[in-house]
Scaffold this motif. Sequence first.
Motif, PDB file in Angstrom:
ATOM      1  N   GLN A 124       0.849  -1.180   0.000  1.00 19.87           N
ATOM      2  CA  GLN A 124       0.000   0.000   0.000  1.00 19.87           C
ATOM      3  C   GLN A 124       0.894   1.243   0.000  1.00 19.87           C
ATOM      4  O   GLN A 124       2.070   1.171   0.351  1.00 19.87           O
ATOM      5  CB  GLN A 124      -0.903  -0.005   1.245  1.00 19.87           C
ATOM      6  CG  GLN A 124      -1.793  -1.220   1.363  1.00 19.87           C
ATOM      7  CD  GLN A 124      -2.752  -1.333   0.186  1.00 19.87           C
ATOM      8  OE1 GLN A 124      -3.362  -0.364  -0.237  1.00 19.87           O
ATOM      9  NE2 GLN A 124      -2.858  -2.542  -0.351  1.00 19.87           N
ATOM     10  N   ASP A 125       0.324   2.381  -0.368  1.00 18.49           N
ATOM     11  CA  ASP A 125       1.103   3.623  -0.349  1.00 18.49           C
ATOM     12  C   ASP A 125       1.682   3.888   1.036  1.00 18.49           C
ATOM     13  O   ASP A 125       2.823   4.336   1.157  1.00 18.49           O
ATOM     14  CB  ASP A 125       0.239   4.809  -0.797  1.00 18.49           C
ATOM     15  CG  ASP A 125       0.035   4.826  -2.307  1.00 18.49           C
ATOM     16  OD1 ASP A 125       0.818   4.173  -3.025  1.00 18.49           O
ATOM     17  OD2 ASP A 125      -0.918   5.484  -2.760  1.00 18.49           O
ATOM     18  N   THR A 126       0.913   3.596   2.078  1.00 16.44           N
ATOM     19  CA  THR A 126       1.414   3.827   3.446  1.00 16.44           C
ATOM     20  C   THR A 126       2.583   2.891   3.764  1.00 16.44           C
ATOM     21  O   THR A 126       3.519   3.288   4.455  1.00 16.44           O
ATOM     22  CB  THR A 126       0.304   3.650   4.499  1.00 16.44           C
ATOM     23  OG1 THR A 126      -0.291   2.359   4.324  1.00 16.44           O
ATOM     24  CG2 THR A 126      -0.760   4.736   4.382  1.00 16.44           C
ATOM     25  N   ASP A 127       2.546   1.652   3.251  1.00 16.80           N
ATOM     26  CA  ASP A 127       3.663   0.726   3.443  1.00 16.80           C
ATOM     27  C   ASP A 127       4.926   1.294   2.802  1.00 16.80           C
ATOM     28  O   ASP A 127       6.004   1.284   3.406  1.00 16.80           O
ATOM     29  CB  ASP A 127       3.377  -0.637   2.812  1.00 16.80           C
ATOM     30  CG  ASP A 127       2.217  -1.372   3.450  1.00 16.80           C
ATOM     31  OD1 ASP A 127       1.971  -1.190   4.663  1.00 16.80           O
ATOM     32  OD2 ASP A 127       1.552  -2.146   2.717  1.00 16.80           O
ATOM     33  N   GLN A 129       5.567   4.427   2.079  1.00 20.03           N
ATOM     34  CA  GLN A 129       5.984   5.632   2.806  1.00 20.03           C
ATOM     35  C   GLN A 129       6.703   5.270   4.099  1.00 20.03           C
ATOM     36  O   GLN A 129       7.729   5.870   4.441  1.00 20.03           O
ATOM     37  CB  GLN A 129       4.777   6.524   3.088  1.00 20.03           C
ATOM     38  CG  GLN A 129       4.200   7.166   1.850  1.00 20.03           C
ATOM     39  CD  GLN A 129       2.823   7.768   2.076  1.00 20.03           C
ATOM     40  OE1 GLN A 129       2.289   7.733   3.177  1.00 20.03           O
ATOM     41  NE2 GLN A 129       2.234   8.309   1.024  1.00 20.03           N
ATOM     42  N   ASP A 130       6.179   4.281   4.823  1.00 18.61           N
ATOM     43  CA  ASP A 130       6.813   3.852   6.076  1.00 18.61           C
ATOM     44  C   ASP A 130       8.210   3.297   5.818  1.00 18.61           C
ATOM     45  O   ASP A 130       9.159   3.611   6.543  1.00 18.61           O
ATOM     46  CB  ASP A 130       5.953   2.806   6.795  1.00 18.61           C
ATOM     47  CG  ASP A 130       4.646   3.368   7.348  1.00 18.61           C
ATOM     48  OD1 ASP A 130       4.515   4.607   7.430  1.00 18.61           O
ATOM     49  OD2 ASP A 130       3.769   2.546   7.689  1.00 18.61           O
ATOM     50  N   LYS A 133      10.563   6.167   4.916  1.00 13.83           N
ATOM     51  CA  LYS A 133      10.958   6.949   6.093  1.00 13.83           C
ATOM     52  C   LYS A 133      12.007   6.211   6.920  1.00 13.83           C
ATOM     53  O   LYS A 133      12.976   6.814   7.393  1.00 13.83           O
ATOM     54  CB  LYS A 133       9.735   7.254   6.972  1.00 13.83           C
ATOM     55  CG  LYS A 133       8.839   8.329   6.421  1.00 13.83           C
ATOM     56  CD  LYS A 133       7.641   8.545   7.331  1.00 13.83           C
ATOM     57  CE  LYS A 133       6.638   9.461   6.684  1.00 13.83           C
ATOM     58  NZ  LYS A 133       5.408   9.582   7.483  1.00 13.83           N
TER      59      LYS A 133
END
Length: 151
Positions: A124-127, A129-130, A133
Amino acid sequence: MANTQPIQLDTQLCFQLYTANKKFNHFYQTALKPFNLTYPQYIAMLTLWQYAPLTVKELGQHLNLDSGTLTPLLKRLESRGWISRTRSSKDERTVNIELTEMAAQERDKVFDHVSHCFDVLGLQDTDKQDCSKAIQLIEDKLDAYNQNEAE
């Protein structure tokens, strides 16, 4: 005497990054095969699609690669029709890199194909991004360490 715990390979962050990098290289090798691009060529093209025209030196700064590494890579990109290289009329030591018409036409096809390949991974996009980071944190810490070592 202290009881030193053995270091286990699978708990080493450096090894996890190393194996992930190898797996990413294989992933990109497969994803980029239809375009006859290697991963290093792909990241060079990404940079050129974003910033071209560039000099070899500028491209090297973006990619953190020296001209000895870049020159053969750029020769292959040029022979395959992705870029053109010309010597600067102001300073013949400077080589300018420009995208060809083919590179402009193929850009969106490459982007779409690589994006679809990532869909297969189920990230996912959040994966993403995490992960980005966390990796950036490691890079920043390593940069700070190297800066301190240099002083």
